[in-house]
Design an enzyme around this catalytic site. Structure first.
Site, PDB file in Angstrom:
ATOM      1  N   TYR A 178       2.134  -8.566   2.843  1.00 29.37           N
ATOM      2  CA  TYR A 178       2.506  -7.571   1.838  1.00 29.37           C
ATOM      3  C   TYR A 178       3.561  -8.150   0.907  1.00 29.37           C
ATOM      4  O   TYR A 178       4.285  -9.086   1.241  1.00 29.37           O
ATOM      5  CB  TYR A 178       3.015  -6.276   2.479  1.00 29.37           C
ATOM      6  CG  TYR A 178       4.397  -6.364   3.092  1.00 29.37           C
ATOM      7  CD1 TYR A 178       5.549  -6.116   2.331  1.00 29.37           C
ATOM      8  CD2 TYR A 178       4.571  -6.689   4.431  1.00 29.37           C
ATOM      9  CE1 TYR A 178       6.815  -6.182   2.888  1.00 29.37           C
ATOM     10  CE2 TYR A 178       5.829  -6.761   4.989  1.00 29.37           C
ATOM     11  CZ  TYR A 178       6.948  -6.511   4.221  1.00 29.37           C
ATOM     12  OH  TYR A 178       8.204  -6.592   4.771  1.00 29.37           O
ATOM     13  N   CYS A 179       3.646  -7.574  -0.303  1.00 26.93           N
ATOM     14  CA  CYS A 179       4.669  -7.926  -1.289  1.00 26.93           C
ATOM     15  C   CYS A 179       4.901  -6.690  -2.156  1.00 26.93           C
ATOM     16  O   CYS A 179       4.451  -5.600  -1.817  1.00 26.93           O
ATOM     17  CB  CYS A 179       4.261  -9.146  -2.115  1.00 26.93           C
ATOM     18  SG  CYS A 179       2.726  -8.939  -3.045  1.00 26.93           S
ATOM     19  N   THR A 180       5.577  -6.846  -3.269  1.00 27.66           N
ATOM     20  CA  THR A 180       5.955  -5.679  -4.081  1.00 27.66           C
ATOM     21  C   THR A 180       4.751  -4.942  -4.654  1.00 27.66           C
ATOM     22  O   THR A 180       4.603  -3.735  -4.485  1.00 27.66           O
ATOM     23  CB  THR A 180       6.886  -6.102  -5.229  1.00 27.66           C
ATOM     24  OG1 THR A 180       7.978  -6.829  -4.698  1.00 27.66           O
ATOM     25  CG2 THR A 180       7.396  -4.886  -5.991  1.00 27.66           C
ATOM     26  N   GLY A 182       1.403  -6.686  -4.847  1.00 29.46           N
ATOM     27  CA  GLY A 182       0.145  -7.269  -4.392  1.00 29.46           C
ATOM     28  C   GLY A 182      -0.152  -8.656  -4.907  1.00 29.46           C
ATOM     29  O   GLY A 182      -0.956  -9.386  -4.320  1.00 29.46           O
ATOM     30  N   ILE A 207       3.920  -2.725  -1.778  1.00 28.25           N
ATOM     31  CA  ILE A 207       4.865  -1.712  -1.308  1.00 28.25           C
ATOM     32  C   ILE A 207       4.868  -0.491  -2.222  1.00 28.25           C
ATOM     33  O   ILE A 207       4.963   0.648  -1.757  1.00 28.25           O
ATOM     34  CB  ILE A 207       6.286  -2.319  -1.248  1.00 28.25           C
ATOM     35  CG1 ILE A 207       6.317  -3.501  -0.290  1.00 28.25           C
ATOM     36  CG2 ILE A 207       7.316  -1.269  -0.848  1.00 28.25           C
ATOM     37  CD1 ILE A 207       7.542  -4.383  -0.455  1.00 28.25           C
TER      38      ILE A 207
END
Length: 330
Positions: A178-180, A182, A207
């Site tokens: 996961y990241c901010t 995508g 997120i």
């Protein structure tokens, strides 16, 4: 009702003459009165833009009308004021800097991890055969991360490839990245697959989308964002603050830049330490001759020093001064 929107988006697609596209796209964004930051490369678009509701609607419609960007997904935040000062649209070699530019090895348009919608991610993340992997930088996951997530000691995403060996212990697990928003997961998951990880997934929309569609459950702390807001709340189910003041270890969610422009360290600092240290990370920075005035926010607008400005340049510079009210040259 908020009068402005902030849009977060990316799209991996082929853009020919990307450098010219960036110049033309900047003019288009300015014509709509948008502010923000967009990166253009031959591999696609990566942007955050902010403006009036109508301007943002027109922008999204224009993007979707282009077949190259028809599948672009926008994360929309309502904001009280625009999230940027100016509009930038720049051409670069990648839309997220990874150093992974060989399309024969990494090409998000062809192969990435399986995209998980937020509800599916939430259902899978706590299983015994799953590892949740944060692919963001230190300053991002120190501010907020998923409960029990594996984090990496990296200053920038371009450091991620060098950390693959540290993840080898998880090769028999399902990896949920996961990241901010995508975009980093597209390349991170592709690299993990290339390196022999068998089951790799990624949180679709990152997120930000998880907060909107799953209430942000079990995301601890705040989510760092790359605009004037610095951090946003995503968890409305079981929120908790996990970040600590760099100086005194007190729990705080406030993130600032060091007032010494030659340091400019991005770190968390409580209000008490901020005022005691004039927004600096250390005593040496506090005594630095170029230290910027601290106003409690720890946010400083960077404007390059300009020499021999023509009339238009002087006008743009003065407009910046009016816009910010207290510009710092650095």
């Amino acid at each position: 009702m908020n009068r402005y929107h902030t849009l977060l988006y990316y799209c991996y697609t082929t853009i020919e003459n990307a450098e010219q596209f960036a110049a033309d796209h900047l003019k288009f964004c300015k014509s709509l009165g948008l502010v923000g930051r967009i990166i253009v490369a031959e591999e696609g678009l990566n942007g955050t833009v902010s403006g009036t509701v109508d301007a943002c609607k027109t922008y999204m419609e224009s993007i979707h009308s282009d077949p190259r960007f028809a599948a672009t997904e926008f994360k929309i935040d309502e904001v009280e004021e625009p999230s940027f000062i100016k509009m930038h649209c720049r051409y670069k070699s990648e839309i997220v800097h990874s150093g992974l530019r060989d399309p024969n090895i990494i090409d998000p348009k062809k192969k990435t991890g399986i995209h998980l919608e937020p509800k599916d991610f939430m259902e899978m993340k706590d299983r015994d055969d799953v590892v949740v992997l944060d692919v963001r930088s230190n300053y991002e996951h120190s501010l907020g991360k998923f409960k029990n997530a594996v984090t990496l000691d990296i200053e920038n995403f371009r450091d991620f490839p060098a950390k693959i060996n540290e993840l080898a212990q998880y090769k028999d697990k399902k990896i949920l990245t996961y990241c901010t928003g995508g975009i980093k997961c597209e390349k991170a998951s592709a690299l993990l697959l290339h390196e022999g990880f068998q089951e790799v997934y990624q949180l679709h929309g990152g997120i930000i989308k998880y907060g909107k569609e799953a209430g942000g459950k079990d995301f601890e702390g705040k989510c760092y964002v790359f605009d004037n807001r610095v951090a946003v709340d995503v968890n409305s189910v079981n929120p908790v603050v996990i970040s600590r003041c760099y100086n005194c270890e007190k729990i705080t969610a406030k993130m600032i830049n060091c007032a010494n422009p030659e340091c400019n360290e991005h770190f968390t600092q409580c209000d008490d330490c901020g005022w005691q240290r004039d927004g600096c990370c250390s005593d040496s920075c506090k005594e630095h001759p170029r230290k910027r005035p601290y106003d409690g926010t720890g946010y400083y607008v960077k404007v390059p020093q300009q020499v021999n400005l023509n009339k238009k340049g002087r006008t743009d510079f003065l407009n910046d001064l009016k816009e910010t009210g207290n510009l710092q040259l650095s």
